[in-house]
Scaffold this motif. Sequence first.
Motif, PDB file in Angstrom:
ATOM      1  N   GLU A  61     -42.372 -28.249 -52.881  1.00 24.40           N
ATOM      2  CA  GLU A  61     -43.437 -28.685 -52.081  1.00 24.40           C
ATOM      3  C   GLU A  61     -43.238 -30.198 -52.127  1.00 24.40           C
ATOM      4  O   GLU A  61     -43.571 -30.840 -53.067  1.00 24.40           O
ATOM      5  N   SER A 144     -41.265 -26.483 -48.510  1.00 21.60           N
ATOM      6  CA  SER A 144     -42.124 -26.688 -47.715  1.00 21.60           C
ATOM      7  C   SER A 144     -42.293 -28.296 -47.918  1.00 21.60           C
ATOM      8  O   SER A 144     -42.596 -29.073 -49.001  1.00 21.60           O
ATOM      9  N   SER A 160     -35.926 -19.918 -47.167  1.00 21.47           N
ATOM     10  CA  SER A 160     -37.100 -20.234 -46.138  1.00 21.47           C
ATOM     11  C   SER A 160     -37.174 -21.684 -46.176  1.00 21.47           C
ATOM     12  O   SER A 160     -37.345 -22.318 -47.410  1.00 21.47           O
ATOM     13  N   ASP A 162     -39.906 -24.656 -44.355  1.00 15.54           N
ATOM     14  CA  ASP A 162     -40.855 -25.066 -43.374  1.00 15.54           C
ATOM     15  C   ASP A 162     -41.231 -26.702 -43.623  1.00 15.54           C
ATOM     16  O   ASP A 162     -41.613 -27.266 -44.565  1.00 15.54           O
ATOM     17  N   VAL A 164     -42.409 -30.385 -41.110  1.00  9.87           N
ATOM     18  CA  VAL A 164     -43.136 -30.961 -39.782  1.00  9.87           C
ATOM     19  C   VAL A 164     -42.054 -32.008 -39.262  1.00  9.87           C
ATOM     20  O   VAL A 164     -41.886 -31.745 -38.291  1.00  9.87           O
ATOM     21  N   ASP A 181     -35.119 -17.838 -43.115  1.00 12.02           N
ATOM     22  CA  ASP A 181     -36.269 -18.314 -42.261  1.00 12.02           C
ATOM     23  C   ASP A 181     -36.458 -19.645 -42.175  1.00 12.02           C
ATOM     24  O   ASP A 181     -37.194 -20.176 -43.272  1.00 12.02           O
ATOM     25  N   ILE A 182     -36.301 -20.509 -40.996  1.00 16.26           N
ATOM     26  CA  ILE A 182     -36.291 -21.980 -40.839  1.00 16.26           C
ATOM     27  C   ILE A 182     -37.194 -22.333 -39.781  1.00 16.26           C
ATOM     28  O   ILE A 182     -37.091 -21.925 -38.659  1.00 16.26           O
ATOM     29  N   SER A 183     -38.021 -23.270 -39.993  1.00 17.96           N
ATOM     30  CA  SER A 183     -39.073 -23.651 -38.980  1.00 17.96           C
ATOM     31  C   SER A 183     -39.135 -25.137 -39.248  1.00 17.96           C
ATOM     32  O   SER A 183     -39.329 -25.662 -40.310  1.00 17.96           O
ATOM     33  N   THR A 184     -39.204 -25.970 -37.835  1.00 16.99           N
ATOM     34  CA  THR A 184     -39.750 -27.243 -37.775  1.00 16.99           C
ATOM     35  C   THR A 184     -40.413 -27.582 -36.809  1.00 16.99           C
ATOM     36  O   THR A 184     -40.516 -27.100 -35.748  1.00 16.99           O
ATOM     37  N   SER A 241     -37.140 -21.408 -35.679  1.00 10.16           N
ATOM     38  CA  SER A 241     -37.901 -21.992 -34.739  1.00 10.16           C
ATOM     39  C   SER A 241     -38.156 -23.345 -34.812  1.00 10.16           C
ATOM     40  O   SER A 241     -37.952 -24.008 -35.894  1.00 10.16           O
TER      41      SER A 241
END
Length: 252
Positions: A61, A144, A160, A162, A164, A181-184, A241
């Motif tokens: 984190e 994260s 994974s 996450d 911003v 699982d990857i998101s920005t 995403s």
Amino acid sequence: MRTTRISMGSEMLALLAAFVSCLSCHWHPFSADDVSHYVSVARESFSYEVNVAGQTRLRFEGIYGEVTVTGVDGQASVTIEGERRVESGSSSDAEAHLRELEVRVDELGNEISVETIQPKDSHGRNYIVDYQISVPKDMEVMLSHINGNIYMHDLSGSNSVDLVNGKIEGRLSLPPDGLIDISTVNGTLELDIPKNTSARVSASVVNGSINMHNLSLHDSTSTQTSLRGTLGSGRGTIALSAVNGTIDVKGY
């Protein structure tokens, strides 16, 4: 002060991104303690090593800084190295507040936890931690992070991410029935995977584009903002995403 302007198709996503971005800079413009110009930097390196004894996951984190995670074949420990920095208006102020910026490493059950700890109110200072982390190649990695680029190299466990604000670059392989699982919210996502990957694939953007190269995707459906299909027999799952940004997936 770092501000982020975003344009989203969803009011709820816009509110969420703005809220998290405020958490990352912790700017309070009417505080008497505010530092208006960054003219000095205090810095200190750190290094930790944790022997893996049954832990199967790294949980990270972060708040602000660059993060690199590398998988090492046969490694029996997790190493965490990097630098803590405080940018402020004077060297004395930066040095004094460097003590408030911490890296916390814990062993919690089946996981090793790495966390950035900093004051809730920065009063205009920048608190930055850059990380270089190495793990056993097949360890599960969960990241994260708020502000900063993330680089992931030679990892073969489930992963994974996450993020911003920032860029994500990954060279990853998927274990049987594994998950990527990857998101920005704001940034680009560049993923390299083996051409023989077996997975169900989904990718979506709100504002941006999706590109896939050197991979054979079958049973696919696509729109200007989404892509779905299957690689190989579809044993694992790849979910990508971005709100504002570009997704590029390449086979090697």
